[in-house]
Design an enzyme around this catalytic site. Structure first.
Site, short mmCIF file in Angstrom:
data_model
loop_
_atom_site.label_atom_id
_atom_site.label_comp_id
_atom_site.label_asym_id
_atom_site.label_seq_id
_atom_site.Cartn_x
_atom_site.Cartn_y
_atom_site.Cartn_z
N SER A 41 0.80 -1.22 0.00
CA SER A 41 0.00 0.00 0.00
C SER A 41 0.84 1.27 0.00
O SER A 41 0.33 2.35 -0.25
CB SER A 41 -0.93 0.02 1.22
OG SER A 41 -0.17 -0.20 2.39
N ASP A 344 -4.40 7.27 7.90
CA ASP A 344 -5.58 6.45 8.21
C ASP A 344 -5.33 5.36 9.25
O ASP A 344 -6.12 4.44 9.38
CB ASP A 344 -6.13 5.81 6.92
CG ASP A 344 -5.12 4.88 6.27
OD1 ASP A 344 -4.01 4.71 6.83
OD2 ASP A 344 -5.42 4.32 5.20
N HIS A 347 -1.14 4.26 7.24
CA HIS A 347 -0.43 4.92 6.14
C HIS A 347 -0.19 6.38 6.47
O HIS A 347 -0.90 6.95 7.29
CB HIS A 347 -1.24 4.80 4.84
CG HIS A 347 -1.63 3.40 4.53
ND1 HIS A 347 -2.90 2.91 4.76
CD2 HIS A 347 -0.90 2.35 4.07
CE1 HIS A 347 -2.94 1.62 4.42
NE2 HIS A 347 -1.74 1.27 4.01
#
Length: 376
Positions: A41, A344, A347
């Site tokens: 990610s 979040d 991240h």
């Protein structure tokens, strides 16, 4: 009149130097004509959200405020705006690296195989250890290399062995999701530790595969201090103050990340020795993350929210709630993400990623800095 000749020579030299300076200062004239990226990610520019829809219904990643900062809409990046990879492409004068699953894309200037949640080890292996892997799809490093192998003939049409002479490969970050799977499956750091050599080995074998495919320039990333992420801090909250460092991060979890990083560094040293004709650049997520916690103001970040989730719920200490993740209807982002570090819960924000990218491009978070290698 020899005395007259020197100023002209000196001026000409200055002029040439000025021209060269222009060519190197982010005007993006570089030896690289494409970027080929693998990762999770921290690098995915849209593969997970394009994954066959029925398999993964209702991904919060598909909703605002993801993407609000730069794009104004969700792009499949796990942040408010751009990632490190976007800033690197920009600095090299290349377009944003298109996700592999964006069928019909033009991959001549690069392709991104990274997927949100991708582990270093295979899904079936991790599930065999009774770990919860989220999302439970085949996106591991091994799977991404298989995609690359499948795409290689079309990337290299008629170019022979010099195909990747001017490609910058970016490998990683990998490993973060493997460790997070352990921790979120109620395993201890001690139970995860024996798997570190295997995880690092999987990464170094991946790098070696790329060398064998003809990669000449490979960037390999270490992992960030997982013990400083609001998601991990919430899941592993401990009443014992001794478990926390001066930043409020979990010492034990960060020790695991440092163990991974030191093994990875050893493996890279061996690969450099084994393949002297390939340039392997080691880049860091770990050190810049700690620098953000040490001197947030220096990076334009708010010092009172370094462990608070910008897009989350639940209030202090971490504003993270496993049942109210970013992208769900009731969850709002903080007023100024540009001053936040944590996006979040797992991240970072675009602001943080921009500072990391700067450290990769120009130092000090890269050995050697990417822009030094990019000079033709």
């Amino acid at each position: 009149q020899p005395s007259m000749r020197t100023p002209h020579g000196a001026l000409l030299l200055l002029f040439i130097l000025a021209c060269l300076r222009g060519a190197y200062s982010g005007g993006g004239r570089s030896r690289f004509t494409s970027i080929i990226s693998f990762g999770d990610s921290y690098a995915d520019t849209g593969n997970l959200v394009m994954w066959a829809d029925p398999v993964l219904p209702g991904l919060p990643l598909k909703n605002l405020p993801y993407g609000e900062t730069f794009f104004g809409h969700p792009t499949g990046r796990a942040t408010d705006g751009r990632l490190v990879l976007d800033f690197i492409a920009e600095a090299l004068g290349l377009p944003s690296v298109p996700p592999y699953l964006a069928k019909g894309s033009n991959f001549s200037a690069g392709v991104n195989f990274a997927v949100v949640g991708a582990p270093a080890l295979n899904l079936t292996y991790l599930q065999g250890l009774n770990l919860t892997v989220n999302p439970p799809i085949n996106s591991s490093l091994h799977d991404q290399l298989a995609w690359f192998q499948k795409l290689k003939p079309s990337l290299c049409k008629g170019q022979g062995t010099d195909c990747f002479e001017s490609s910058l490969f970016v490998m990683g970050e990998f490993g973060g999701n493997d460790y997070i799977s352990f921790l979120l499956s109620n395993r201890t750091v001690e139970q995860a530790r024996p798997y570190v050599p295997q995880i690092v080995d999987s990464i170094s074998r991946g790098v070696e595969r790329l060398v064998q495919h003809g990669a000449k320039y490979i960037v390999v990333a270490d992992i960030f201090p997982i013990g400083c992420l609001p998601g991990a801090l919430t899941k592993l909250a401990n009443p014992n103050k001794v478990e926390y460092d001066r930043h409020g991060c979990l010492k034990r979890v960060n020790r695991l990340a440092r163990y991974h990083n030191s093994l990875l560094r050893q493996q890279i040293m061996m690969l450099r020795y084994k393949y002297p004709h390939t340039k392997i650049i080691v880049v860091e997520y770990y050190k810049p993350f700690l620098a953000f916690l040490d001197m947030p103001e220096h990076f334009g970040l708010n010092s009172s929210t370094t462990l608070l989730t910008c897009c989350g719920a639940g209030g202090p200490p971490y504003n993270y709630d496993f049942n109210a993740g970013c992208g769900l209807p009731s969850v709002k982002a903080c007023a100024d993400p540009s001053r936040a570090l944590q996006w979040d819960g797992f991240h970072l924000t675009e602001s943080a990623y921009r500072a990391v990218a700067d450290g990769w491009l120009h130092g000090p978070y890269a050995d050697p800095p990417i822009m030094h290698v990019a000079r033709p």
